[in-house]
Design an enzyme around this catalytic site. Structure first.
Site, short mmCIF file in Angstrom:
data_model
loop_
_atom_site.label_atom_id
_atom_site.label_comp_id
_atom_site.label_asym_id
_atom_site.label_seq_id
_atom_site.Cartn_x
_atom_site.Cartn_y
_atom_site.Cartn_z
NE ARG A 239 34.41 86.85 115.55
CZ ARG A 239 35.69 86.89 115.92
NH1 ARG A 239 36.20 85.94 116.67
NH2 ARG A 239 36.44 87.88 115.54
NE ARG B 155 38.10 89.54 119.78
CZ ARG B 155 38.05 90.01 118.54
NH1 ARG B 155 39.01 90.80 118.09
NH2 ARG B 155 37.05 89.67 117.74
NE ARG C 228 32.97 92.17 110.86
CZ ARG C 228 33.91 92.44 111.77
NH1 ARG C 228 34.69 93.49 111.64
NH2 ARG C 228 34.06 91.68 112.81
CE LYS D 274 39.09 92.34 109.86
NZ LYS D 274 39.08 90.86 110.05
NE ARG E 177 41.78 87.35 117.75
CZ ARG E 177 41.01 87.97 116.87
NH1 ARG E 177 41.51 88.89 116.06
NH2 ARG E 177 39.73 87.65 116.77
P1 ADP Z 1 41.68 90.34 112.67
O1 ADP Z 1 41.92 91.73 113.15
O2 ADP Z 1 41.58 90.24 111.16
O3 ADP Z 1 40.54 89.64 113.34
P2 ADP Z 1 44.22 89.74 113.98
O4 ADP Z 1 45.13 90.79 113.43
O5 ADP Z 1 43.76 89.89 115.39
O6 ADP Z 1 42.98 89.47 112.99
O7 ADP Z 1 44.97 88.34 113.79
C1 ADP Z 1 44.37 87.13 114.24
C2 ADP Z 1 45.44 86.25 114.93
O8 ADP Z 1 46.38 85.78 113.97
C3 ADP Z 1 46.26 87.01 115.94
O9 ADP Z 1 46.60 86.10 116.98
C4 ADP Z 1 47.50 87.44 115.18
O10 ADP Z 1 48.62 87.63 116.04
C5 ADP Z 1 47.70 86.27 114.26
N1 ADP Z 1 48.25 86.66 112.96
C6 ADP Z 1 48.01 87.81 112.28
N2 ADP Z 1 48.65 87.80 111.09
C7 ADP Z 1 49.30 86.59 111.02
C8 ADP Z 1 50.13 85.96 110.03
N3 ADP Z 1 50.44 86.57 108.85
N4 ADP Z 1 50.62 84.72 110.31
C9 ADP Z 1 50.32 84.11 111.47
N5 ADP Z 1 49.54 84.64 112.44
C10 ADP Z 1 49.03 85.87 112.23
#
Ligand code: ADP
Ligand code: ZN
Length: 209
Positions: free
Chosen positions: A167, A156, A88, A13, A123
């Site tokens: 979660r 995080r 949420r 997201k 992440r």
């Molecule tokens: P959210 O906001 O839904 O918790 P994030 O945008 O922080 O998720 O994404 C979670 C992790 O996955 C991050 O490390 C991000 O860089 C990675 N990520 C996001 N989209 C993809 C994707 N399409 N393929 C692989 N990794 C992704």
């Protein structure tokens, strides 16, 4: 465009919200980032939220609704906004309706728990602006440094494997029901999250038309 991005933690997201925000020129509102900022600043809200967030639990609905109400009233939200990670719970969604926050479209980024558990270990988030990276799927230009603001990238606290599993349970128990809620309003679109970042982006933009 008033958009909600729905999806499990780690679905992508934040990553998608960032690009859409630039492309459409509307702010992305992450209650998670706002709360983490409040924790860093030691505000009363931050103190209330910290223990819950560290345990992978949700922060109370009234706290979240206060944050959103205040944020969407600001001038930069006049032409729309992206809600990332909020609502949420169904109670939060009902709260938004009561506040008169009318949503145009809800996009749910669909992805399996097993994929998420793998993803989350990679992440990294910017400690300053909250931007999201991944060590392999979406690395920063310079190791450990945020492309957007030069801030330091950190893991995080709630990305520990046990907390991620907690979660995901909370997501399935409390958040997933929102899909039915917005489906009934005719606003829901589903997008496959287990594909490269650009492909997810393309599918989301198509879902907004
Ligand atoms: P959210 O906001 O839904 O918790 P994030 O945008 O922080 O998720 O994404 C979670 C992790 O996955 C991050 O490390 C991000 O860089 C990675 N990520 C996001 N989209 C993809 C994707 N399409 N393929 C692989 N990794 C992704
Ligand atoms: Zn940054």
């Amino acid at each position: 465009m008033k958009l909600i991005l729905l999806g499990a933690p780690g679905a992508g997201k934040g990553t998608q919200a960032e690009t859409i925000s630039k492309e459409l020129g509307i702010p992305s509102i992450s209650t998670g980032n706002i709360l983490r900022e409040a924790i860093k600043n030691g505000t009363p809200t931050g103190q209330k939220a910290k223990r819950l967030m560290d345990q992978g639990q949700l922060v109370p609905d009234d706290v979240i609704l206060d944050i959103v109400r205040e944020r969407v009233a600001r001038a930069d939200c006049q032409n729309g906004f992206i809600l990332d990670g909020v609502p949420r719970t169904v109670a939060q969604a009902e709260g938004l309706e009561r506040l008169g926050v009318c949503i145009d479209r809800v996009v749910s980024i669909e992805i399996e728990d097993a994929v998420i558990e793998q993803r989350m270990t990679g992440r990294r988030v910017c400690g300053v602006c909250g931007a999201s990276y991944h060590v392999t799927a979406n690395p920063p230009r310079q190791d450990g440094i945020c492309d957007l603001c030069g801030g330091e990238l950190v893991v995080r606290k709630d990305d520990k494997p046990e907390t991620v599993r907690q979660r995901l349970t909370v997501y399935h128990n409390q958040t997933e029901a929102l899909k039915g809620f917005y489906e009934n309003l005719g606003k829901l679109r589903l997008v496959e999250g287990n594909q490269p970042i650009e492909a997810v982006h393309r599918d989301i933009m198509n879902a907004l038309r």
